[in-house]
Motif scaffolding. Structure first.
Motif, mmCIF file in Angstrom:
data_model
loop_
_atom_site.group_PDB
_atom_site.id
_atom_site.type_symbol
_atom_site.label_atom_id
_atom_site.label_comp_id
_atom_site.label_asym_id
_atom_site.label_seq_id
_atom_site.Cartn_x
_atom_site.Cartn_y
_atom_site.Cartn_z
ATOM 1 N N LEU A 54 0.722 -1.305 0.008
ATOM 2 C CA LEU A 54 0.010 0.071 0.130
ATOM 3 C C LEU A 54 0.969 0.968 0.160
ATOM 4 N N PHE A 55 0.701 2.198 -1.119
ATOM 5 C CA PHE A 55 1.372 3.246 -1.044
ATOM 6 C C PHE A 55 0.457 4.400 -0.411
ATOM 7 N N VAL A 56 0.835 5.294 0.306
ATOM 8 C CA VAL A 56 0.102 6.213 0.865
ATOM 9 C C VAL A 56 0.417 7.860 0.435
ATOM 10 N N VAL A 57 -0.265 8.303 -0.382
ATOM 11 C CA VAL A 57 0.206 9.846 -0.878
ATOM 12 C C VAL A 57 -0.704 11.063 -0.394
ATOM 13 N N ASP A 65 -1.696 17.741 4.907
ATOM 14 C CA ASP A 65 -2.580 16.580 5.255
ATOM 15 C C ASP A 65 -2.276 15.623 6.000
ATOM 16 N N LEU A 66 -1.254 14.744 5.695
ATOM 17 C CA LEU A 66 -1.004 13.552 6.393
ATOM 18 C C LEU A 66 -0.491 13.811 7.791
ATOM 19 N N ALA A 67 -0.159 15.068 8.044
ATOM 20 C CA ALA A 67 0.528 15.209 9.580
ATOM 21 C C ALA A 67 -0.833 14.958 10.518
ATOM 22 N N ASN A 68 -2.062 15.215 10.099
ATOM 23 C CA ASN A 68 -3.294 14.962 11.246
ATOM 24 C C ASN A 68 -4.252 14.170 10.745
ATOM 25 N N ASP A 69 -3.878 13.378 9.845
ATOM 26 C CA ASP A 69 -4.903 12.471 9.122
ATOM 27 C C ASP A 69 -5.164 11.354 10.044
ATOM 28 N N LYS A 70 -6.274 11.165 10.455
ATOM 29 C CA LYS A 70 -6.793 10.197 11.627
ATOM 30 C C LYS A 70 -6.817 8.728 10.795
ATOM 31 N N ASP A 71 -7.240 8.820 9.754
ATOM 32 C CA ASP A 71 -7.212 7.360 8.936
ATOM 33 C C ASP A 71 -5.734 6.976 8.748
ATOM 34 N N SER A 72 -4.906 7.669 8.383
ATOM 35 C CA SER A 72 -3.431 7.344 8.109
ATOM 36 C C SER A 72 -2.874 6.955 9.579
ATOM 37 N N ALA A 73 -3.070 7.702 10.332
ATOM 38 C CA ALA A 73 -2.489 7.284 11.843
ATOM 39 C C ALA A 73 -2.892 5.958 12.352
ATOM 40 N N PRO A 121 7.706 11.324 7.121
ATOM 41 C CA PRO A 121 7.604 10.642 8.418
ATOM 42 C C PRO A 121 6.690 11.771 9.082
ATOM 43 N N VAL A 122 6.180 13.056 8.995
ATOM 44 C CA VAL A 122 5.084 13.813 9.361
ATOM 45 C C VAL A 122 3.982 12.971 9.842
ATOM 46 N N ALA A 123 3.811 11.824 8.962
ATOM 47 C CA ALA A 123 2.507 11.021 9.167
ATOM 48 C C ALA A 123 2.612 10.443 10.544
ATOM 49 N N LEU A 124 3.860 10.297 11.188
ATOM 50 C CA LEU A 124 3.937 9.671 12.538
ATOM 51 C C LEU A 124 3.634 10.545 13.655
ATOM 52 N N LYS A 125 3.269 11.703 13.457
ATOM 53 C CA LYS A 125 3.126 12.981 14.251
ATOM 54 C C LYS A 125 1.975 12.374 15.545
ATOM 55 N N GLU A 126 0.815 11.810 15.044
ATOM 56 C CA GLU A 126 -0.317 11.589 15.896
ATOM 57 C C GLU A 126 -0.487 9.977 16.093
ATOM 58 N N VAL A 127 0.622 9.291 15.561
ATOM 59 C CA VAL A 127 0.775 7.799 15.875
ATOM 60 C C VAL A 127 1.055 7.249 17.121
ATOM 61 N N LYS A 128 0.352 6.432 17.815
ATOM 62 C CA LYS A 128 0.468 6.190 19.157
ATOM 63 C C LYS A 128 0.370 4.415 19.283
ATOM 64 N N THR A 129 1.213 4.201 20.383
ATOM 65 C CA THR A 129 1.227 2.840 20.787
ATOM 66 C C THR A 129 -0.219 2.531 21.486
ATOM 67 N N PRO A 130 -0.317 1.177 21.669
ATOM 68 C CA PRO A 130 -1.521 0.643 22.450
ATOM 69 C C PRO A 130 -1.635 1.318 23.881
ATOM 70 N N GLU A 131 -0.447 1.634 24.269
ATOM 71 C CA GLU A 131 -0.389 2.282 25.547
ATOM 72 C C GLU A 131 -0.647 3.781 25.658
#
Length: 230
Positions: A7-10, A111-119, A139-149
């Motif tokens: 899957l490519f995400v652009v 857009d990908l910085a804060n995209d909830k679907d992407s995160a 890597p800005v798409a990692l901004k709001e990505v979290k672990t299960p914790e």
């Protein structure tokens, strides 16, 4: 680990801040990895937040930025059609793919910085042991990505991305919403960098990040090498 479906995400974003200029996907960062996978017979789906046409940064097709991969792209109507008809990001599922790859360009900063679907997608791929690869500004798409914790995924992890000095050289430090290197450090990332504009990729577990457009093929090679050993 077998890598067959990718899957490519652009980005879907085409406005360069308030400059009145256009931005979007940096075509080399898409084309070089895409053709590397394509020529190996991999299945590729391209998704974006809005679906449809993925905007291409016009600067990425200037003569000085052309590469064999971008020249191939502009002579390849089939792939152009795929990039003109991206699927909606909220319509894809991690379960249908072996890995996820994010090319950059300045567009993702908006857009990908804060995209909830992407995160959510990145969280799902990572938590299920699948390789996540992001290059340059992606890597800005990692901004709001979290672990299960509930911690930021990149906290304490080695991450590379477009550096502050590269952004200064591009004369866009006052145009982008924030500096990518600073944001990643604020989120606790162990920010890694090589020489400006030279290939540099770092990996932490199954998170692979590349610094700049020159790093796109090295990122794919790192992904494939690591997948073989998984």
């Amino acid at each position: 680990m077998e890598i067959n479906k990718i899957l490519f995400v652009v980005t879907s974003h085409d406005e360069l801040g308030n400059t009145g200029k256009k931005t979007g996907l940096w075509i080399e960062e898409f084309a070089a990895p895409y053709y590397k996978f394509h020529d190996m017979g991999k299945q590729i789906v391209i998704a974006s937040p809005k679906g449809g046409q993925a905007p291409i940064d016009p600067k990425s097709d200037l003569p000085e930025n052309r590469t064999p991969a971008t020249i191939r792209y502009y002579n390849d109507k089939e792939t152009q059609d795929k990039l003109s008809n991206t699927v909606m990001l909220n319509s894809v599922s991690e379960k249908d793919f072996d890995t996820i790859f994010y090319p950059g360009g300045h567009g993702p900063m908006w857009d990908l910085a804060n995209d909830k679907d992407s995160a959510k997608l990145i969280e799902s791929f990572y938590q299920n042991g699948k390789i996540v690869t992001l290059v340059c500004h992606a890597p800005v798409a990692l901004k709001e990505v979290k672990t299960p914790e509930g911690e930021y995924l990149i906290k304490g992890k080695r991450v590379a991305a477009f550096t502050n000095t590269e952004e200064e050289a591009a004369q866009l430090t006052t145009v982008v919403p924030f500096l990518l290197e600073d944001m990643l450090k604020e989120r606790g990332a162990n920010f890694q960098k090589g020489e400006d504009w030279k290939p540099f990729v770092t990996r932490e577990d199954h998170l692979i990040t590349g610094q700049n457009p020159a790093s796109s093929v090295l990122a794919v090679d790192t992904l494939l090498d690591y997948a073989e050993r998984m």
